[in-house]
Design an enzyme around this catalytic site. Sequence first.
Site, PDB file in Angstrom:
ATOM      1  N   GLY A  73       0.818  -1.197   0.000  1.00  0.00           N
ATOM      2  CA  GLY A  73       0.000   0.000   0.000  1.00  0.00           C
ATOM      3  C   GLY A  73       0.857   1.253   0.000  1.00  0.00           C
ATOM      4  O   GLY A  73       1.964   1.270   0.555  1.00  0.00           O
ATOM      5  N   GLY A 147      -5.775  -8.366  -6.368  1.00  0.00           N
ATOM      6  CA  GLY A 147      -4.515  -8.059  -7.015  1.00  0.00           C
ATOM      7  C   GLY A 147      -3.545  -9.196  -6.805  1.00  0.00           C
ATOM      8  O   GLY A 147      -3.942 -10.355  -6.652  1.00  0.00           O
ATOM      9  N   ILE A 149      -1.706  -9.893  -4.199  1.00  0.00           N
ATOM     10  CA  ILE A 149      -1.853 -10.541  -2.894  1.00  0.00           C
ATOM     11  C   ILE A 149      -3.105 -11.400  -2.856  1.00  0.00           C
ATOM     12  O   ILE A 149      -3.095 -12.530  -2.360  1.00  0.00           O
ATOM     13  CB  ILE A 149      -1.849  -9.485  -1.764  1.00  0.00           C
ATOM     14  CG1 ILE A 149      -0.452  -8.880  -1.632  1.00  0.00           C
ATOM     15  CG2 ILE A 149      -2.290 -10.108  -0.439  1.00  0.00           C
ATOM     16  CD1 ILE A 149      -0.348  -7.773  -0.600  1.00  0.00           C
ATOM     17  N   ARG A 170     -11.717  -3.826  -8.148  1.00  0.00           N
ATOM     18  CA  ARG A 170     -12.344  -2.547  -8.507  1.00  0.00           C
ATOM     19  C   ARG A 170     -13.134  -2.663  -9.808  1.00  0.00           C
ATOM     20  O   ARG A 170     -14.226  -2.118  -9.941  1.00  0.00           O
ATOM     21  CB  ARG A 170     -11.272  -1.457  -8.638  1.00  0.00           C
ATOM     22  CG  ARG A 170     -11.818  -0.081  -8.981  1.00  0.00           C
ATOM     23  CD  ARG A 170     -10.721   0.951  -8.891  1.00  0.00           C
ATOM     24  NE  ARG A 170      -9.589   0.608  -9.748  1.00  0.00           N
ATOM     25  CZ  ARG A 170      -8.468   1.320  -9.835  1.00  0.00           C
ATOM     26  NH1 ARG A 170      -8.335   2.393  -9.069  1.00  0.00           N
ATOM     27  NH2 ARG A 170      -7.485   0.945 -10.642  1.00  0.00           N
ATOM     28  N   ARG A 173     -13.050  -8.670 -14.507  1.00  0.00           N
ATOM     29  CA  ARG A 173     -12.216  -9.210 -15.573  1.00  0.00           C
ATOM     30  C   ARG A 173     -12.277 -10.733 -15.492  1.00  0.00           C
ATOM     31  O   ARG A 173     -12.891 -11.279 -14.577  1.00  0.00           O
ATOM     32  CB  ARG A 173     -10.766  -8.735 -15.444  1.00  0.00           C
ATOM     33  CG  ARG A 173     -10.054  -9.171 -14.174  1.00  0.00           C
ATOM     34  CD  ARG A 173      -8.653  -8.584 -14.109  1.00  0.00           C
ATOM     35  NE  ARG A 173      -7.897  -9.079 -12.968  1.00  0.00           N
ATOM     36  CZ  ARG A 173      -7.918  -8.551 -11.765  1.00  0.00           C
ATOM     37  NH1 ARG A 173      -8.711  -7.513 -11.525  1.00  0.00           N
ATOM     38  NH2 ARG A 173      -7.173  -9.066 -10.799  1.00  0.00           N
ATOM     39  N   ARG A 229      -5.973  -2.964   5.060  1.00  0.00           N
ATOM     40  CA  ARG A 229      -5.702  -1.800   5.889  1.00  0.00           C
ATOM     41  C   ARG A 229      -6.857  -1.629   6.859  1.00  0.00           C
ATOM     42  O   ARG A 229      -8.015  -1.897   6.515  1.00  0.00           O
ATOM     43  CB  ARG A 229      -5.534  -0.534   5.050  1.00  0.00           C
ATOM     44  CG  ARG A 229      -4.227  -0.449   4.277  1.00  0.00           C
ATOM     45  CD  ARG A 229      -3.049  -0.235   5.218  1.00  0.00           C
ATOM     46  NE  ARG A 229      -1.786  -0.006   4.507  1.00  0.00           N
ATOM     47  CZ  ARG A 229      -0.932  -0.954   4.180  1.00  0.00           C
ATOM     48  NH1 ARG A 229      -1.229  -2.221   4.455  1.00  0.00           N
ATOM     49  NH2 ARG A 229       0.203  -0.656   3.576  1.00  0.00           N
ATOM     50  N   ASP A 252      -5.414  -8.545  10.985  1.00  0.00           N
ATOM     51  CA  ASP A 252      -3.995  -8.206  11.087  1.00  0.00           C
ATOM     52  C   ASP A 252      -3.809  -6.695  11.108  1.00  0.00           C
ATOM     53  O   ASP A 252      -2.722  -6.215  11.426  1.00  0.00           O
ATOM     54  CB  ASP A 252      -3.210  -8.814   9.922  1.00  0.00           C
ATOM     55  CG  ASP A 252      -1.711  -8.588  10.065  1.00  0.00           C
ATOM     56  OD1 ASP A 252      -1.187  -8.839  11.169  1.00  0.00           O
ATOM     57  OD2 ASP A 252      -1.064  -8.129   9.100  1.00  0.00           O
ATOM     58  N   HIS A 276      -0.347  -6.357  12.744  1.00  0.00           N
ATOM     59  CA  HIS A 276       0.116  -5.940  11.414  1.00  0.00           C
ATOM     60  C   HIS A 276       1.448  -6.610  11.079  1.00  0.00           C
ATOM     61  O   HIS A 276       2.454  -5.950  10.813  1.00  0.00           O
ATOM     62  CB  HIS A 276       0.249  -4.413  11.333  1.00  0.00           C
ATOM     63  CG  HIS A 276       0.187  -3.902   9.919  1.00  0.00           C
ATOM     64  ND1 HIS A 276      -0.267  -2.644   9.599  1.00  0.00           N
ATOM     65  CD2 HIS A 276       0.504  -4.475   8.733  1.00  0.00           C
ATOM     66  CE1 HIS A 276      -0.218  -2.457   8.294  1.00  0.00           C
ATOM     67  NE2 HIS A 276       0.253  -3.569   7.745  1.00  0.00           N
ATOM     68  N   GLY A 278       1.698  -9.084   8.585  1.00  0.00           N
ATOM     69  CA  GLY A 278       1.599  -9.794   7.319  1.00  0.00           C
ATOM     70  C   GLY A 278       2.877  -9.737   6.503  1.00  0.00           C
ATOM     71  O   GLY A 278       3.258 -10.705   5.840  1.00  0.00           O
TER      72      GLY A 278
END
Length: 321
Positions: A73, A147, A149, A170, A173, A229, A252, A276, A278
């Site tokens: 991010g 994505g 991840i 988003r 596809r 996040r 996380d 956090h 990961g």
Amino acid sequence: MSADVWLPIPPDEIEDLPEGFAYHFWDGAGELPADPADCVFYAVPYMRPGEACVRPLPDMSASLRVVQTLTAGTDHVEPALRRLPSGVVLCNARGVHEASTAELALTLILASLRGIPGFVRAQDRGEWQGGFRPALTDKSVLIVGYGSIGAAIEDRLAPFELARVARVARSGRTTARGPVHPLTDLPSLLPEADVVVLSTPLTESTRGLVDAGFLARMKDGALLVNVARGPVVDTKALLTELESGRLTAALDVTDPEPLPPEHPLWRAPGVLITPHVGGPTSAFLPRAKRLLRDQLRRFVNREPLANVILTTGTARDAASS
């Protein structure tokens, strides 16, 4: 004036860095290592607060060409880039965190479903507690944020004999594994999922995405896993669902973060919290070094950089502001 490169890893620990730069180590703590005005390539310190990461940016505006994060991010640095002149390229760390983040996502799912936190507490009390627990096998999983991840998470879910994996990004596809649905399809997908995994970046469209309405559409007894996040989730709305016992969660990341000791989320029923973690594993350093070396070679050879998120002064940058 020298062409300086600031790295959050000591340069002598990265083999085969290209010549032609003056390398400086800065991990976000203490005094700045050199004059920021000479920096052309700024690799952002890792695991430091956002304000520390962006501290030198205003003084780098004259020479800066590349801002390279070591995180997937980039929300912690993007606001500061709006004050820079046009043409500064922001790149993220795609390829660095996929393995470790996906590994943790799978760990959180299995630990939550199989009741591992309860067994650890029982062990501390010397109690033998048997009984049936849910299995991941035969469950339906929804991955929100497909994505690199999200795809890595599905890779690790593949052996578990799932009933179904649904993917959301988003925009829709088609992939080799099946369709990726647009965000607009979430209302119809949420009621079918036993496990909902969040791996989306934090943007204006995903901030607060998991609100009371999102959670209400999840089926009774479903598990929410957040490796994205913290602000993607409305904490107050999640607390309401956890305290009712209708949903469980494995987090996380949280909002706020770090989570204060007195925060009610620590004591909410049915929640597993990790701090956090990961990304920071033994897998990080070799991949981070490889990324920095490759990006600097591209930069010195005037080749297109990898993992470009935005270029300041472009339509994409304006849209993110």
